[in-house]
Enzyme design. Structure first.
Site, PDB file in Angstrom:
ATOM      1  N   ASN A   1      19.047  85.544  10.421  1.00 59.76           N
ATOM      2  CA  ASN A   1      20.219  86.130   9.773  1.00 59.76           C
ATOM      3  C   ASN A   1      21.343  85.121   9.953  1.00 59.76           C
ATOM      4  O   ASN A   1      21.925  85.017  11.023  1.00 59.76           O
ATOM      5  CB  ASN A   1      20.565  87.475  10.435  1.00 59.76           C
ATOM      6  CG  ASN A   1      21.870  88.048   9.904  1.00 59.76           C
ATOM      7  OD1 ASN A   1      22.407  87.588   8.894  1.00 59.76           O
ATOM      8  ND2 ASN A   1      22.383  89.063  10.587  1.00 59.76           N
TER       9      ASN A   1
ATOM     10  N   LYS B   1      24.196  85.089   8.689  1.00 58.06           N
ATOM     11  CA  LYS B   1      25.549  85.682   8.633  1.00 58.06           C
ATOM     12  C   LYS B   1      26.435  84.840   7.715  1.00 58.06           C
ATOM     13  O   LYS B   1      25.949  84.330   6.712  1.00 58.06           O
ATOM     14  CB  LYS B   1      26.113  85.835  10.048  1.00 58.06           C
ATOM     15  CG  LYS B   1      25.110  86.542  10.972  1.00 58.06           C
ATOM     16  CD  LYS B   1      25.659  87.005  12.284  1.00 58.06           C
ATOM     17  CE  LYS B   1      24.559  87.717  13.068  1.00 58.06           C
ATOM     18  NZ  LYS B   1      25.002  88.299  14.315  1.00 58.06           N
TER      19      LYS B   1
ATOM     20  N   HIS C   1      23.132  96.353   8.840  1.00 56.74           N
ATOM     21  CA  HIS C   1      23.428  95.526  10.006  1.00 56.74           C
ATOM     22  C   HIS C   1      24.654  96.077  10.731  1.00 56.74           C
ATOM     23  O   HIS C   1      25.596  96.548  10.101  1.00 56.74           O
ATOM     24  CB  HIS C   1      23.671  94.067   9.579  1.00 56.74           C
ATOM     25  CG  HIS C   1      23.713  93.151  10.764  1.00 56.74           C
ATOM     26  ND1 HIS C   1      24.853  92.971  11.509  1.00 56.74           N
ATOM     27  CD2 HIS C   1      22.747  92.412  11.355  1.00 56.74           C
ATOM     28  CE1 HIS C   1      24.573  92.146  12.511  1.00 56.74           C
ATOM     29  NE2 HIS C   1      23.301  91.789  12.436  1.00 56.74           N
TER      30      HIS C   1
ATOM     31  N   GLU D   1      27.105  94.718  12.064  1.00 57.04           N
ATOM     32  CA  GLU D   1      28.400  94.113  11.690  1.00 57.04           C
ATOM     33  C   GLU D   1      28.928  94.746  10.408  1.00 57.04           C
ATOM     34  O   GLU D   1      30.140  94.882  10.230  1.00 57.04           O
ATOM     35  CB  GLU D   1      28.246  92.584  11.557  1.00 57.04           C
ATOM     36  CG  GLU D   1      28.169  91.931  12.927  1.00 57.04           C
ATOM     37  CD  GLU D   1      27.410  90.613  12.974  1.00 57.04           C
ATOM     38  OE1 GLU D   1      27.136  90.029  11.913  1.00 57.04           O
ATOM     39  OE2 GLU D   1      27.069  90.189  14.100  1.00 57.04           O
TER      40      GLU D   1
ATOM     41  N   GLU E   1      18.371  96.658  16.942  1.00 58.67           N
ATOM     42  CA  GLU E   1      19.370  95.698  17.397  1.00 58.67           C
ATOM     43  C   GLU E   1      20.456  96.405  18.208  1.00 58.67           C
ATOM     44  O   GLU E   1      21.411  96.958  17.629  1.00 58.67           O
ATOM     45  CB  GLU E   1      20.029  95.018  16.192  1.00 58.67           C
ATOM     46  CG  GLU E   1      19.082  94.198  15.361  1.00 58.67           C
ATOM     47  CD  GLU E   1      19.797  93.021  14.717  1.00 58.67           C
ATOM     48  OE1 GLU E   1      19.385  91.882  14.970  1.00 58.67           O
ATOM     49  OE2 GLU E   1      20.791  93.240  13.990  1.00 58.67           O
TER      50      GLU E   1
ATOM     51  N   GLY F   1      25.087  88.658  19.410  1.00 58.60           N
ATOM     52  CA  GLY F   1      26.071  87.586  19.487  1.00 58.60           C
ATOM     53  C   GLY F   1      26.784  87.508  20.829  1.00 58.60           C
ATOM     54  O   GLY F   1      27.787  86.820  20.974  1.00 58.60           O
TER      55      GLY F   1
ATOM     56  N   SER G   1      20.630  88.396  20.409  1.00 61.38           N
ATOM     57  CA  SER G   1      20.549  87.240  21.295  1.00 61.38           C
ATOM     58  C   SER G   1      19.115  86.805  21.600  1.00 61.38           C
ATOM     59  O   SER G   1      18.824  86.310  22.688  1.00 61.38           O
ATOM     60  CB  SER G   1      21.333  87.474  22.593  1.00 61.38           C
ATOM     61  OG  SER G   1      22.708  87.710  22.300  1.00 61.38           O
TER      62      SER G   1
HETATM   63  P1  PGA Z   1      22.299  87.176  17.426  1.00 63.90           P
HETATM   64  O1  PGA Z   1      22.396  88.104  16.120  1.00 63.90           O
HETATM   65  O2  PGA Z   1      20.899  86.679  17.481  1.00 63.90           O
HETATM   66  O3  PGA Z   1      23.318  86.107  17.201  1.00 63.90           O
HETATM   67  O4  PGA Z   1      22.638  88.068  18.592  1.00 63.90           O
HETATM   68  C1  PGA Z   1      21.362  88.956  15.772  1.00 63.90           C
HETATM   69  C2  PGA Z   1      21.721  89.727  14.538  1.00 63.90           C
HETATM   70  O5  PGA Z   1      22.903  90.059  14.370  1.00 63.90           O
HETATM   71  O6  PGA Z   1      20.876  90.021  13.684  1.00 63.90           O
END
Ligand code: PGA
Length: 256
Positions: A13, A15, A98, A100, A171, A177, A217
């Site tokens: 992803n 982003k 997601h 976010e 998640e 993140g 992460s």
């Molecule tokens: P990350 O993000 O691996 O940077 O924690 C995962 C995600 O948001 O899908």
């Protein structure tokens, strides 16, 4: 059917990173690793980079995905992109729900459901994200939150669709993140409860066939341990997917 009989899906992803030129370059760097992978490799890129990524991935096993889609096929929704439009472009995958999007753009379980339905109706595969906030984990309501999000998103989705065109990504929001990863046991526990919910909603057979990823992460150092868990069928990877080297190591861990 056991874990080994489900093909793991490793999805990046990106982003809001990598415009068309950077996308072309990174897809090119990942290509050689995807060719020998024992897992499905998906790269979810910004809308403006979809075409470049599709062209760069043509003829390889790499699947390209978008990071969201609207629920209507077209209409007065400024700034949005429909599942139909993604389909027309030749995009096979889309991320929906997601955290976010839920946190920063006001998406609700209702719109996540509608986007999921629209994506499936357009013939796309969906990576459906669910996960609890830190406060919810601390309050001991992780199971309730994740069950509710999953159940609401999948309302009206058939067993066949779940088995063949839905990937569920667990998640935990506190792990995204942040560098904080769920322990393999914590992650597997929630993935297993999602699988149990699928068995309840559909059947044991559908549950055994459903691909359930972990995300938050995940990186080259911890992927092996996480992916060795019986109910973790791949990963949704943010930060580490921006490095071809780290992402390749995760593909390798999933192919072991
Ligand atoms: P990350 O993000 O691996 O940077 O924690 C995962 C995600 O948001 O899908």
């Amino acid at each position: 059917m056991n874990r080994k009989m489900r093909m793991p899906v490793i999805a990046g992803n990106w982003k809001m990173n990598n415009g068309p030129a950077a996308a072309e370059k990174l897809v090119g760097e990942i290509k050689p690793f995807a060719e020998t992978a024992g897992c499905e490799v998906v790269l979810c890129v910004p809308y403006v980079s979809l075409q470049a990524a599709l062209a760069a991935a043509a003829g390889t096993g790499i699947k390209i995905g978008a990071q969201n889609c609207h629920w209507a096929p077209s209409g007065a929704f400024t700034g949005e992109v429909s599942a139909e439009m993604l389909k027309e472009l030749g995009v096979p995958y889309v991320i929906v729900g997601h955290s976010e999007r839920r946190q920063y753009f006001g998406e609700t379980d209702g719109t996540v459901h509608d986007r999921t339905r629209a994506a499936l109706d357009a013939g796309l595969k969906v990576i459906l994200c669910v996960g609890e906030l830190k406060a919810q984990r601390l309050s001991g309501i992780t199971a309730e939150v994740v069950r509710l999000q999953t159940k609401l998103a999948l309302e009206g989705v058939s067993a066949e669709e779940v088995e063949q065109r839905v990937v569920i990504a667990y998640e935990p929001v506190w792990a995204i993140g942040t560098g904080l990863t769920a322990t393999p046991e914590q992650a597997n526990e929630v993935n297993a409860l999602i699988r149990a919910l699928i068995a309840e909603l559909y059947s044991a057979q559908t549950a055994e066939r459903t691909v359930i990823q972990y995300g938050g992460s995940m990186n080259d150092a911890n992927a092996g341990e996480l992916l060795a868990q019986p109910d973790i069928d791949g990963g949704l990877i943010g930060g580490a997917s921006l490095s071809a080297e780290k992402f390749a190591a995760i593909i390798k861990a999933a192919s072991a």
